[in-house]
Design an enzyme around this catalytic site. Structure first.
Site, PDB file in Angstrom:
ATOM      1  N   ARG A 105     -10.670   0.428   8.821  1.00  0.00           N
ATOM      2  CA  ARG A 105     -10.421   1.640   9.591  1.00  0.00           C
ATOM      3  C   ARG A 105     -11.134   1.551  10.931  1.00  0.00           C
ATOM      4  NH1 ARG A 105     -11.578   7.854   8.184  1.00  0.00           N
ATOM      5  NH2 ARG A 105     -13.717   7.105   8.215  1.00  0.00           N
ATOM      6  N   THR A 109     -10.289   5.276  16.494  1.00  0.00           N
ATOM      7  CA  THR A 109      -8.973   5.922  16.333  1.00  0.00           C
ATOM      8  C   THR A 109      -8.761   6.462  14.915  1.00  0.00           C
ATOM      9  OG1 THR A 109      -7.923   3.882  15.600  1.00  0.00           O
ATOM     10  CG2 THR A 109      -7.987   4.261  17.981  1.00  0.00           C
ATOM     11  N   ASP A 201     -17.133   4.425  -5.533  1.00  0.00           N
ATOM     12  CA  ASP A 201     -16.471   3.366  -4.757  1.00  0.00           C
ATOM     13  C   ASP A 201     -16.042   2.248  -5.722  1.00  0.00           C
ATOM     14  OD1 ASP A 201     -16.688   2.144  -1.562  1.00  0.00           O
ATOM     15  OD2 ASP A 201     -16.232   0.807  -3.241  1.00  0.00           O
ATOM     16  N   ASP A 204     -17.344  -1.306  -4.887  1.00  0.00           N
ATOM     17  CA  ASP A 204     -18.771  -1.465  -5.188  1.00  0.00           C
ATOM     18  C   ASP A 204     -19.001  -1.535  -6.686  1.00  0.00           C
ATOM     19  OD1 ASP A 204     -19.578  -1.537  -2.592  1.00  0.00           O
ATOM     20  OD2 ASP A 204     -20.218   0.554  -2.492  1.00  0.00           O
TER      21      ASP A 204
HETATM   22  N1  URA Z   1     -12.010   4.376  -2.415  1.00  0.00           N
HETATM   23  C1  URA Z   1     -12.845   4.306  -3.481  1.00  0.00           C
HETATM   24  O1  URA Z   1     -13.254   3.232  -3.875  1.00  0.00           O
HETATM   25  N2  URA Z   1     -13.220   5.451  -4.073  1.00  0.00           N
HETATM   26  C2  URA Z   1     -12.788   6.660  -3.681  1.00  0.00           C
HETATM   27  O2  URA Z   1     -13.148   7.674  -4.303  1.00  0.00           O
HETATM   28  C3  URA Z   1     -11.910   6.716  -2.574  1.00  0.00           C
HETATM   29  C4  URA Z   1     -11.529   5.559  -1.961  1.00  0.00           C
END
Ligand code: URA
Length: 210
Positions: A105, A109, A201, A204
């Site tokens: 990202r 922008t 995430d 992660d």
């Molecule tokens: N990407 C992720 O890994 N977790 C989220 O909650 C949103 C996007």
């Protein structure tokens, strides 16, 4: 597949998803669960694959037996979390062709920018299954599907583990022809774009980077 959104409510999928959501589930367990759940989701996303028949001999008799028709399908992993779904789906469909799309990202922008794109040839003749565990805002998913369409794909499905209502709506607006298969649609996105209650995430958690 005609529905824009399919939620796979199978008890095994829902149980495994709950284990994945739990903050205390360790990296190795999370990855293993993702592999298992990806196969159950793949079962659903491939439910309506076209079939033909092949003449074979069993030890008892000749028969016309069902086999998959057409070109090998293409699995497209959206980096990096898509790779967590890829291994399990490939175990189920070992002859599938595989591609990768990398997007980041742009902080100025806020738009997705492509940094990697390598996909199999002949996308126009293949069923293309796009893999990304988390359909959050839907911006990068919609951008990835844009790129795949530009590369020729005409029959695309989107496989994810969890979706936010915002992401489903964004995909429906941008790509109404792309059915989504997911294990659940959660309540909402938070201010940072994470799915709530979600699982955190996904990248992660599967790779232990936190
Ligand atoms: N990407 C992720 O890994 N977790 C989220 O909650 C949103 C996007």
């Amino acid at each position: 597949m005609t529905d824009h959104l399919t939620i796979v409510e199978h008890p095994l999928v829902q149980h495994k998803l709950t284990l994945m959501r739990q903050a205390g589930t360790p990296t190795a367990g999370f990855r293993q669960l993702l592999r298992e759940i990806s196969q159950l989701l793949a079962y659903e996303v491939t439910r309506e694959l076209k079939m033909t028949t092949r003449r074979i001999d069993t030890p008892m008799a000749a028969m016309d037996a069902p086999v998959l028709a057409g070109k090998k399908l293409a699995l497209i992993s959206i980096l990096r979390a898509g790779n967590g779904l890829l291994d399990g789906v490939l175990e189920l469909i070992p002859s599938a062709r595989v591609g990768f799309v990398g997007l980041y990202r742009d902080e100025a922008t806020l738009k997705p920018v492509q940094y990697y794109f390598k996909v199999p040839e002949g996308l126009e003749d293949r069923l293309v299954i796009t893999l990304d565990p988390m359909l959050a805002t839907g911006n990068s998913s919609a951008a990835a599907v844009d790129l795949l369409k530009r590369a020729g794909a005409g029959n695309i499905r989107f496989l994810c583990l969890l979706a936010a209502p915002e992401g489903v709506a964004r995909m429906k607006e941008a790509h109404p022809d792309v059915p989504i298969v997911t294990a659940a649609v959660d309540e909402r996105l938070n201010e940072k774009g994470y799915i709530v209650p979600g699982l955190g995430d996904a990248g992660d958690r599967m790779f232990g980077t936190r």
